[in-house]
Enzyme design. Sequence first.
Site, PDB file in Angstrom:
ATOM      1  N   LYS A   1       0.837  -1.214   0.000  1.00 52.19           N
ATOM      2  CA  LYS A   1       0.000   0.000   0.000  1.00 52.19           C
ATOM      3  C   LYS A   1       0.871   1.263   0.000  1.00 52.19           C
ATOM      4  O   LYS A   1       0.636   2.192  -0.764  1.00 52.19           O
ATOM      5  CB  LYS A   1      -0.914   0.034   1.242  1.00 52.19           C
ATOM      6  CG  LYS A   1      -1.835  -1.169   1.360  1.00 52.19           C
ATOM      7  CD  LYS A   1      -2.747  -1.061   2.564  1.00 52.19           C
ATOM      8  CE  LYS A   1      -2.032  -1.064   3.910  1.00 52.19           C
ATOM      9  NZ  LYS A   1      -1.300  -2.300   4.224  1.00 52.19           N
TER      10      LYS A   1
ATOM     11  N   ARG B   1      -9.718   1.187   8.719  1.00 48.72           N
ATOM     12  CA  ARG B   1      -9.325  -0.202   8.987  1.00 48.72           C
ATOM     13  C   ARG B   1     -10.382  -0.966   9.769  1.00 48.72           C
ATOM     14  O   ARG B   1     -10.153  -2.128  10.134  1.00 48.72           O
ATOM     15  CB  ARG B   1      -8.045  -0.222   9.823  1.00 48.72           C
ATOM     16  CG  ARG B   1      -6.819  -0.221   8.992  1.00 48.72           C
ATOM     17  CD  ARG B   1      -5.650  -0.501   9.881  1.00 48.72           C
ATOM     18  NE  ARG B   1      -4.551   0.289   9.436  1.00 48.72           N
ATOM     19  CZ  ARG B   1      -3.399  -0.222   9.033  1.00 48.72           C
ATOM     20  NH1 ARG B   1      -3.187  -1.496   9.049  1.00 48.72           N
ATOM     21  NH2 ARG B   1      -2.456   0.567   8.635  1.00 48.72           N
TER      22      ARG B   1
ATOM     23  N   ARG C   1      11.901  -5.781   5.325  1.00 49.45           N
ATOM     24  CA  ARG C   1      11.790  -4.326   5.109  1.00 49.45           C
ATOM     25  C   ARG C   1      12.729  -3.578   6.052  1.00 49.45           C
ATOM     26  O   ARG C   1      12.897  -3.923   7.202  1.00 49.45           O
ATOM     27  CB  ARG C   1      10.356  -3.872   5.373  1.00 49.45           C
ATOM     28  CG  ARG C   1      10.226  -2.349   5.356  1.00 49.45           C
ATOM     29  CD  ARG C   1       8.814  -1.872   5.287  1.00 49.45           C
ATOM     30  NE  ARG C   1       7.989  -2.334   6.383  1.00 49.45           N
ATOM     31  CZ  ARG C   1       6.685  -2.089   6.458  1.00 49.45           C
ATOM     32  NH1 ARG C   1       6.067  -1.427   5.514  1.00 49.45           N
ATOM     33  NH2 ARG C   1       5.993  -2.536   7.481  1.00 49.45           N
TER      34      ARG C   1
ATOM     35  N   ARG D   1      11.489  -1.845  11.567  1.00 49.92           N
ATOM     36  CA  ARG D   1      10.364  -1.453  12.423  1.00 49.92           C
ATOM     37  C   ARG D   1      10.124  -2.519  13.477  1.00 49.92           C
ATOM     38  O   ARG D   1      10.203  -3.699  13.171  1.00 49.92           O
ATOM     39  CB  ARG D   1       9.095  -1.292  11.564  1.00 49.92           C
ATOM     40  CG  ARG D   1       8.890   0.109  11.060  1.00 49.92           C
ATOM     41  CD  ARG D   1       7.786   0.241  10.053  1.00 49.92           C
ATOM     42  NE  ARG D   1       6.514  -0.381  10.384  1.00 49.92           N
ATOM     43  CZ  ARG D   1       5.414  -0.255   9.643  1.00 49.92           C
ATOM     44  NH1 ARG D   1       5.443   0.468   8.534  1.00 49.92           N
ATOM     45  NH2 ARG D   1       4.291  -0.847   9.983  1.00 49.92           N
TER      46      ARG D   1
ATOM     47  N   ARG E   1      -0.476  -8.986  13.279  1.00 49.65           N
ATOM     48  CA  ARG E   1      -1.085  -7.948  12.430  1.00 49.65           C
ATOM     49  C   ARG E   1      -1.989  -8.590  11.373  1.00 49.65           C
ATOM     50  O   ARG E   1      -3.048  -8.066  11.040  1.00 49.65           O
ATOM     51  CB  ARG E   1       0.019  -7.107  11.765  1.00 49.65           C
ATOM     52  CG  ARG E   1       0.653  -6.126  12.733  1.00 49.65           C
ATOM     53  CD  ARG E   1       1.997  -5.617  12.240  1.00 49.65           C
ATOM     54  NE  ARG E   1       1.930  -4.830  11.032  1.00 49.65           N
ATOM     55  CZ  ARG E   1       2.996  -4.520  10.294  1.00 49.65           C
ATOM     56  NH1 ARG E   1       4.203  -4.938  10.653  1.00 49.65           N
ATOM     57  NH2 ARG E   1       2.859  -3.787   9.216  1.00 49.65           N
TER      58      ARG E   1
HETATM   59  P1  AP5 Z   1       4.911  -1.519   1.829  1.00 50.29           P
HETATM   60  O1  AP5 Z   1       4.608  -0.760   0.593  1.00 50.29           O
HETATM   61  O2  AP5 Z   1       5.613  -0.830   2.945  1.00 50.29           O
HETATM   62  O3  AP5 Z   1       3.587  -2.266   2.341  1.00 50.29           O
HETATM   63  P2  AP5 Z   1       2.373  -1.714   3.189  1.00 50.29           P
HETATM   64  O4  AP5 Z   1       1.154  -2.426   2.693  1.00 50.29           O
HETATM   65  O5  AP5 Z   1       2.334  -0.215   3.178  1.00 50.29           O
HETATM   66  O6  AP5 Z   1       2.777  -2.276   4.601  1.00 50.29           O
HETATM   67  P3  AP5 Z   1       2.731  -1.643   6.050  1.00 50.29           P
HETATM   68  O7  AP5 Z   1       3.390  -2.654   6.944  1.00 50.29           O
HETATM   69  O8  AP5 Z   1       3.298  -0.280   6.100  1.00 50.29           O
HETATM   70  O9  AP5 Z   1       1.218  -1.593   6.281  1.00 50.29           O
HETATM   71  P4  AP5 Z   1       0.463  -1.747   7.575  1.00 50.29           P
HETATM   72  O10 AP5 Z   1      -0.857  -1.473   7.031  1.00 50.29           O
HETATM   73  O11 AP5 Z   1       0.533  -2.992   8.346  1.00 50.29           O
HETATM   74  O12 AP5 Z   1       1.217  -0.751   8.564  1.00 50.29           O
HETATM   75  P5  AP5 Z   1       0.957   0.757   8.921  1.00 50.29           P
HETATM   76  O13 AP5 Z   1       2.249   1.429   8.964  1.00 50.29           O
HETATM   77  O14 AP5 Z   1      -0.127   1.330   8.062  1.00 50.29           O
HETATM   78  O15 AP5 Z   1       5.773  -2.816   1.388  1.00 50.29           O
HETATM   79  C1  AP5 Z   1       6.298  -3.704   2.351  1.00 50.29           C
HETATM   80  C2  AP5 Z   1       7.733  -4.148   1.937  1.00 50.29           C
HETATM   81  O16 AP5 Z   1       7.662  -4.866   0.705  1.00 50.29           O
HETATM   82  C3  AP5 Z   1       8.699  -2.978   1.677  1.00 50.29           C
HETATM   83  O17 AP5 Z   1       9.975  -3.347   2.141  1.00 50.29           O
HETATM   84  C4  AP5 Z   1       8.684  -2.799   0.160  1.00 50.29           C
HETATM   85  O18 AP5 Z   1       9.913  -2.269  -0.311  1.00 50.29           O
HETATM   86  C5  AP5 Z   1       8.458  -4.224  -0.308  1.00 50.29           C
HETATM   87  N1  AP5 Z   1       7.662  -4.290  -1.543  1.00 50.29           N
HETATM   88  C6  AP5 Z   1       6.568  -3.568  -1.874  1.00 50.29           C
HETATM   89  N2  AP5 Z   1       6.077  -3.948  -3.070  1.00 50.29           N
HETATM   90  C7  AP5 Z   1       6.877  -4.977  -3.498  1.00 50.29           C
HETATM   91  C8  AP5 Z   1       6.881  -5.824  -4.654  1.00 50.29           C
HETATM   92  N3  AP5 Z   1       5.972  -5.688  -5.630  1.00 50.29           N
HETATM   93  N4  AP5 Z   1       7.843  -6.761  -4.722  1.00 50.29           N
HETATM   94  C9  AP5 Z   1       8.776  -6.913  -3.755  1.00 50.29           C
HETATM   95  N5  AP5 Z   1       8.833  -6.131  -2.645  1.00 50.29           N
HETATM   96  C10 AP5 Z   1       7.883  -5.203  -2.508  1.00 50.29           C
HETATM   97  O19 AP5 Z   1       0.335   0.621  10.400  1.00 50.29           O
HETATM   98  C11 AP5 Z   1       1.143   0.252  11.506  1.00 50.29           C
HETATM   99  C12 AP5 Z   1       0.314   0.188  12.776  1.00 50.29           C
HETATM  100  O20 AP5 Z   1      -0.309   1.474  13.045  1.00 50.29           O
HETATM  101  C13 AP5 Z   1      -0.859  -0.795  12.768  1.00 50.29           C
HETATM  102  O21 AP5 Z   1      -0.445  -2.114  13.068  1.00 50.29           O
HETATM  103  C14 AP5 Z   1      -1.741  -0.182  13.874  1.00 50.29           C
HETATM  104  O22 AP5 Z   1      -1.257  -0.470  15.154  1.00 50.29           O
HETATM  105  C15 AP5 Z   1      -1.590   1.317  13.642  1.00 50.29           C
HETATM  106  N6  AP5 Z   1      -2.618   1.840  12.707  1.00 50.29           N
HETATM  107  C16 AP5 Z   1      -2.393   2.359  11.465  1.00 50.29           C
HETATM  108  N7  AP5 Z   1      -3.552   2.746  10.898  1.00 50.29           N
HETATM  109  C17 AP5 Z   1      -4.533   2.467  11.802  1.00 50.29           C
HETATM  110  C18 AP5 Z   1      -5.948   2.600  11.786  1.00 50.29           C
HETATM  111  N8  AP5 Z   1      -6.603   3.129  10.726  1.00 50.29           N
HETATM  112  N9  AP5 Z   1      -6.641   2.187  12.867  1.00 50.29           N
HETATM  113  C19 AP5 Z   1      -6.011   1.684  13.957  1.00 50.29           C
HETATM  114  N10 AP5 Z   1      -4.675   1.516  14.022  1.00 50.29           N
HETATM  115  C20 AP5 Z   1      -3.943   1.896  12.962  1.00 50.29           C
END
Ligand code: AP5
Length: 218
Positions: A15, A91, A131, A164, A175
């Site tokens: 994402k 979410r 990552r 992270r 997660r």
């Molecule tokens: P990346 O693009 O970083 O993936 P992502 O889907 O953004 O993953 P996140 O871990 O950031 O999402 P998340 O939703 O769990 O965490 P968030 O920070 O939002 O890609 C991942 C890796 O793969 C990277 O290394 C990238 O380089 C690689 N990659 C990408 N595409 C690729 C491809 N095609 N091929 C190979 N490699 C590839 O949330 C963190 C925490 O915050 C949550 O757990 C929660 O506690 C809190 N939180 C956030 N939002 C909310 C909400 N709305 N409500 C409640 N709590 C929340």
Amino acid sequence: MKKNIIFLGPPGSGKGTQSQRLSSFLGYPPPLVMGDILREAVKNKTPYGLKAKSFMERGELVPDGIIVEIIREKIFEPVYENGFILDGFPRTIRQAESLDKMLKEKNLDGSLLVVKIDLGEEEIIRRLTGRRVCSACGANYHIQFNRPKREGICDACGGKLIQRTDDMEETVRNRLKVYKELTEPLVDYYRKRGVLKEVNGTGEMDEVFKRILKAIQE
Ligand code: AP5
């Protein structure tokens, strides 16, 4: 008027990577990334950050009340008045309903498009445990798929790359469990409204990006 775009999908599905690309490509302001907003709040020890920290470290969701307050402050900033891209919000069904209300207040209901990225569990674990992120500017790397030019150093700003705390395998598995239970119901919620575009997240980043462009142009 541009569409307001939501990126939905399991942790690690791409994402962040793809929402960033899409915003540059289509001329949107940088995406509103809920995880980044929260990590910044934790780093600065703001009242929201202090409340959010332990939930995030365990891979649990931060309570809806906090999240909705944060997003309400953000999405009506003037910079987003011609369209925004959300990554990591909503979410839960409650968050989605709150967003609907906010958009309705501004006569923006009907403006939504939801891009859902699909990816299998083992690939997710591989992507997240490998990552690395820049401790200074937040740029994203992967030890195998997206390596920096110099090991452990950010190409963009020279900052130190770190893992992270919620990218350890055990927390990633939690997660994923939380995603299935609380976030996956949103797929049906948006599908029923006819605003959902589902995209296969496997393969090269460029390949996934092309699929996203095709899906949103259909
Ligand atoms: P990346 O693009 O970083 O993936 P992502 O889907 O953004 O993953 P996140 O871990 O950031 O999402 P998340 O939703 O769990 O965490 P968030 O920070 O939002 O890609 C991942 C890796 O793969 C990277 O290394 C990238 O380089 C690689 N990659 C990408 N595409 C690729 C491809 N095609 N091929 C190979 N490699 C590839 O949330 C963190 C925490 O915050 C949550 O757990 C929660 O506690 C809190 N939180 C956030 N939002 C909310 C909400 N709305 N409500 C409640 N709590 C929340």
